[in-house]
Motif scaffolding. Sequence first.
Motif: not given
Length: 404
Positions: A361-371, A380-385, A388-390, A395-403
């Motif tokens: 749902y595009g909600n951020q998991d503040n406990a998880r951060k990748e360096k 696959g290709s980026a998806v729209n949530i 915004k592109k991710y 499973i249930h995990q996405y990172i913004k395409k811009g990163n």
Amino acid sequence: MKRKLITGLAAAALVGTVVPVTNNLIAGVSVTEKVAAASASEQNSFLKTAAKQAQKVSKKYGLYPSVMIAQAIVESDWGQSGLAVKANNLFGMKADDSWTGGVYASKTREEDKNGKSYYVTANFRKYPNYQASFDDNGKKLRKGVSWQPTRYKGAWLENASSYKAATKALTGTYATANNYNTILNNRITTSNLTQYDPQISNAKKSYTVKKSGATYAWPTDHSVSAKTDSVNKGDSVNVTKTITFYNGKKRMYISGKGWVNDSILNTGSALPPASQAPKGEKKVNKTLMHNAYVYNEQGERVKGMKALKSGTEGKTVGTYGTKMINGKKYYCIGDDQYIASGNIDGTMRILKHNAYIYNDYGNQDNARKEKKGKSIATYGSAVNIYGKKYYRVGIHQYIKKGNF
């Protein structure tokens, strides 16, 4: 108004005391009375009502509506018989000792063992309306008689390949007239009754179970059938028969398990069944992480096949080795059917910035951060949530395409 005699089933005698009687005498009418047949408007009115009721019963008990409508027309003379008018009894159902409903007494023709006719006064079942009569006939055809529960199994949707096979199965069981099927078939043809029948497909496809549930012995309402087994969410199952009813609802047969409603399967996309797997290849289940189109050996989209849907949980697919097509890696999922490996294995990408993990749902998991600088598998290709592109990274995990 006087009513005519039914003469078409003169040879059809009663088969047992709780099996529908087919006689040539309209209940409650003298044997000498004869009048004109039902008018065209009366026939149309009866058919309009009977078709809807038969389709409901078809879905409940897994039967051919065309056959039941034809039975009702022939047995009740388009609802004009005395038994139909006075007791809403469209199928000549007698009231045996097990019947707890209303009763209507009437004269009826019987035959002795030598085929000689004689007349008796018999009790018939009296119904509150036509729908109850259709339902009782459907119940009889599905559940049979006490000494032979599967007496009419040849007329069931899952067993009869067509309405003709069903009427043939009722000849000599439901009625003793050796031309009973011919009589019904003629009525089905002349009145175009097959338009009310469900669609039956024997196409073999595989699906993923989206909701755990029981499987059943018959393609009927669950209240009618016994349970046979169960399936669990995420299971990959092979469906070998699908029945689509008048309201679009489907019942599907899972090989080795039993019947289920289509609502518990992910029917948005079907995988090739195991029977289509390349010969000699070992099957390896993989998790599809991104919606995937299916291609042939030339790298062209397979016509008529929808994209496989991964869903939010991922989808288990059977794979049979890999193949390079036009310089790209694909997984084989059936004869001349392939999906891009990036939808399963992912594509490694390096983070250009520190990145949070987001859910479906595009909600951020503040406990998880990748360096920054970490190599991440994206599927696959980026998806729209929500605009915004991710990239999907789990499973249930996405990172913004811009990163990246």
